[in-house]
Write a protein that holds these residues in place. Structure first.
Motif, PDB file in Angstrom:
ATOM      1  N   ASP A  50       0.856  -1.181   0.000  1.00 13.73           N
ATOM      2  CA  ASP A  50       0.000   0.000   0.000  1.00 13.73           C
ATOM      3  C   ASP A  50       0.894   1.234   0.000  1.00 13.73           C
ATOM      4  O   ASP A  50       1.948   1.244   0.640  1.00 13.73           O
ATOM      5  CB  ASP A  50      -0.917  -0.009   1.227  1.00 13.73           C
ATOM      6  CG  ASP A  50      -1.920   1.127   1.204  1.00 13.73           C
ATOM      7  OD1 ASP A  50      -2.982   0.964   0.590  1.00 13.73           O
ATOM      8  OD2 ASP A  50      -1.628   2.190   1.784  1.00 13.73           O
ATOM      9  N   ASP A  53      -1.728   7.847  -2.485  1.00 16.28           N
ATOM     10  CA  ASP A  53      -2.059   8.304  -3.837  1.00 16.28           C
ATOM     11  C   ASP A  53      -1.014   9.329  -4.280  1.00 16.28           C
ATOM     12  O   ASP A  53      -0.626  10.221  -3.521  1.00 16.28           O
ATOM     13  CB  ASP A  53      -3.451   8.940  -3.862  1.00 16.28           C
ATOM     14  CG  ASP A  53      -4.550   7.910  -3.667  1.00 16.28           C
ATOM     15  OD1 ASP A  53      -4.293   6.716  -3.893  1.00 16.28           O
ATOM     16  OD2 ASP A  53      -5.669   8.298  -3.269  1.00 16.28           O
ATOM     17  N   THR A  54      -0.586   9.196  -5.526  1.00 20.69           N
ATOM     18  CA  THR A  54       0.510  10.010  -6.035  1.00 20.69           C
ATOM     19  C   THR A  54      -0.008  11.006  -7.069  1.00 20.69           C
ATOM     20  O   THR A  54      -0.810  10.647  -7.941  1.00 20.69           O
ATOM     21  CB  THR A  54       1.585   9.100  -6.667  1.00 20.69           C
ATOM     22  OG1 THR A  54       2.003   8.140  -5.694  1.00 20.69           O
ATOM     23  CG2 THR A  54       2.787   9.906  -7.122  1.00 20.69           C
ATOM     24  N   TYR A  60       0.088   2.507 -11.834  1.00 19.86           N
ATOM     25  CA  TYR A  60       1.369   2.299 -11.168  1.00 19.86           C
ATOM     26  C   TYR A  60       2.042   1.036 -11.698  1.00 19.86           C
ATOM     27  O   TYR A  60       1.370   0.073 -12.086  1.00 19.86           O
ATOM     28  CB  TYR A  60       1.180   2.144  -9.652  1.00 19.86           C
ATOM     29  CG  TYR A  60       0.571   3.358  -8.992  1.00 19.86           C
ATOM     30  CD1 TYR A  60       1.371   4.386  -8.504  1.00 19.86           C
ATOM     31  CD2 TYR A  60      -0.808   3.474  -8.851  1.00 19.86           C
ATOM     32  CE1 TYR A  60       0.810   5.497  -7.894  1.00 19.86           C
ATOM     33  CE2 TYR A  60      -1.379   4.578  -8.245  1.00 19.86           C
ATOM     34  CZ  TYR A  60      -0.561   5.598  -7.772  1.00 19.86           C
ATOM     35  OH  TYR A  60      -1.119   6.695  -7.177  1.00 19.86           O
ATOM     36  N   SER A  80      -4.722   1.293  -8.797  1.00 25.27           N
ATOM     37  CA  SER A  80      -4.946   1.950  -7.507  1.00 25.27           C
ATOM     38  C   SER A  80      -3.667   1.881  -6.694  1.00 25.27           C
ATOM     39  O   SER A  80      -2.713   1.186  -7.065  1.00 25.27           O
ATOM     40  CB  SER A  80      -6.101   1.286  -6.753  1.00 25.27           C
ATOM     41  OG  SER A  80      -5.758  -0.042  -6.399  1.00 25.27           O
ATOM     42  N   SER A  81      -3.641   2.566  -5.569  1.00 23.85           N
ATOM     43  CA  SER A  81      -2.425   2.650  -4.760  1.00 23.85           C
ATOM     44  C   SER A  81      -2.313   1.494  -3.770  1.00 23.85           C
ATOM     45  O   SER A  81      -1.926   1.668  -2.613  1.00 23.85           O
ATOM     46  CB  SER A  81      -2.360   3.984  -4.021  1.00 23.85           C
ATOM     47  OG  SER A  81      -3.531   4.185  -3.260  1.00 23.85           O
ATOM     48  N   ALA A 100       4.849   5.750 -10.410  1.00 23.51           N
ATOM     49  CA  ALA A 100       3.578   6.185 -10.981  1.00 23.51           C
ATOM     50  C   ALA A 100       3.703   6.358 -12.490  1.00 23.51           C
ATOM     51  O   ALA A 100       4.771   6.681 -13.020  1.00 23.51           O
ATOM     52  CB  ALA A 100       3.147   7.497 -10.335  1.00 23.51           C
TER      53      ALA A 100
END
Length: 388
Positions: A50, A53-54, A60, A80-81, A100
């Motif tokens: 985990d 969020d970037t 990613y 998703s992150s 990312a």
């Protein structure tokens, strides 16, 4: 006219597409990547990663390798992150980096992080116990009575542990919180237990031996020099099953000489417990071991491994703040180690005795900073273990 405008628009689109990625399209670097869950089914293990969020990330890339150098990485993806990685080998260390992606633009890779998959588990169909180990530095560190005692006891109360293994806690001797009993004490090491869950076991006398006096199954072990451990056999009030708990504090220092002393102290400890526990009841070792897996001279780990014991950190099905070092040095900004998380405070269990449901660093952290006053130069480590 319309045809000419259409051609111009198409040309502009081609020109934009050909432009290199700019700061407005390149994603930011992924921050700290954490391991939040792990599982084992047969010989197949999983790890769940985990990260936050970037900025400007649309997806990613996750790079995975069994080498810290990240050689020959396998590349996975996620929209998703978070990502659960399946099909891993049990008891093996894996290393990860995440970056990312935004179309053709990619950000910088995150710092490398590693974790070891669960090597084995017992059935874990019995009782669940919450064990906390906490070095309080109540005597050597200043401000105990005036500012640190109350928040230290508050951390214990917040987690409601069933067993508390304390080190450097001499100023709390014979004063456990309401609802807790003190099972053992020696040289600032002690064991507290929840009186609603446990009682201390008693020795049994041979039939017909009127001279025999039952005694508590608890005490202390001299490890060499000025080092000691305390132990107690605690009986579950509901199941009447017994478990042996230990609180220990080994020699500090990073030198090879100190590491060899810790190895020898651990050898004395496990040999003594083997004699004290001929019935081979489950044993949970907790304490400040002054060593961690990022040190090349972590010799004491080899002593435990040779007897089938492993760090609950590497057996846990749920993890929280594993990169925040358990030794905090009173730093308001949490001390973070990216590779593993450099914890000198450990709980050692035998995988076949049950399942480690969770491991967490029990520091009080708000908005990325330690809440002051910081109770100790160590943060509590809290482990939930379900025994067979």
């Amino acid at each position: 006219m319309r045809s000419a405008l259409g051609g111009l628009a198409a040309a502009l689109l081609l020109l934009v597409a050909a432009q290199p990625a700019t700061a407005s399209t390149t994603p930011a670097q992924v921050g700290l990547v954490s391991f939040t869950r792990a599982s084992l089914s047969g010989d197949s293990a999983t790890l769940t990663l985990d990260w936050g969020d970037t900025a400007r990330a649309r997806s990613y890339q996750i790079f995975m390798s069994r080498s810290y150098s990240m050689s020959s990485p396998k590349v996975l993806s996620s929209t998703s992150s978070t990502r659960t990685v399946t099909g891993l080998v049990r008891g093996v260390s894996y290393f990860f980096q995440v970056r990312a992606v935004n179309g053709g633009a990619v950000g910088s890779k995150s710092s490398r992080v590693g974790h070891t998959t669960i090597r084995s588990q017992g059935a874990g169909g019995g009782s669940t116990y919450r064990v906390m180990t906490y070095n309080l530095c109540s005597e050597k560190c200043s401000g105990w009575a005036t500012t640190r005692k109350a928040p230290a006891l508050a951390r214990i109360a917040a987690f409601k542990p069933d067993v508390v293994a304390l080190q450097e806690a001499g100023r709390l001797a014979l004063s456990p919180p309401t609802g807790y009993g003190q099972a053992a004490y020696k040289s600032a090491k002690m064991l507290w237990f929840n009186g609603n869950r446990f009682k201390v076991a008693m020795t049994t006398c041979p039939a017909g031996d009127a001279s025999c006096m039952p005694a508590l199954r608890s005490g202390w072990i001299a490890l060499g020099g000025t080092r000691y451990a305390v132990w107690a056999e605690l009986v579950d009030l509901d199941t009447e099953k017994s478990t042996v708990f230990v609180s220990v504090h080994t020699t500090p220092g990073k030198s090879d000489e100190a590491a060899l002393l810790r190895r020898d102290e651990t050898l004395v400890l496990v040999r003594a417990l083997a004699k004290l526990n001929p019935e081979q009841r489950p044993v949970v070792y907790a304490g400040d071991f002054n060593s961690h897996k990022n040190r090349s001279n972590d010799y004491l780990a080899g002593v435990f491994h040779s007897r089938g014991y492993y760090d609950a950190f590497d057996l846990a099905m749920s993890l929280r703040r594993q990169h925040h070092n358990s030794y905090n040095d009173f730093s308001v900004r949490p001390v973070i180690s990216y590779k593993w998380g450099d914890h000198v405070d450990h709980v050692w269990v035998r995988p076949g005795d049950g399942k480690v449901l969770s491991w967490q660093n029990g520091a009080s952290i708000v908005d990325g900073r330690m809440v002051t006053p910081i109770p100790s130069d160590h943060s509590p480590v809290v482990v939930d273990v379900r025994l067979n």
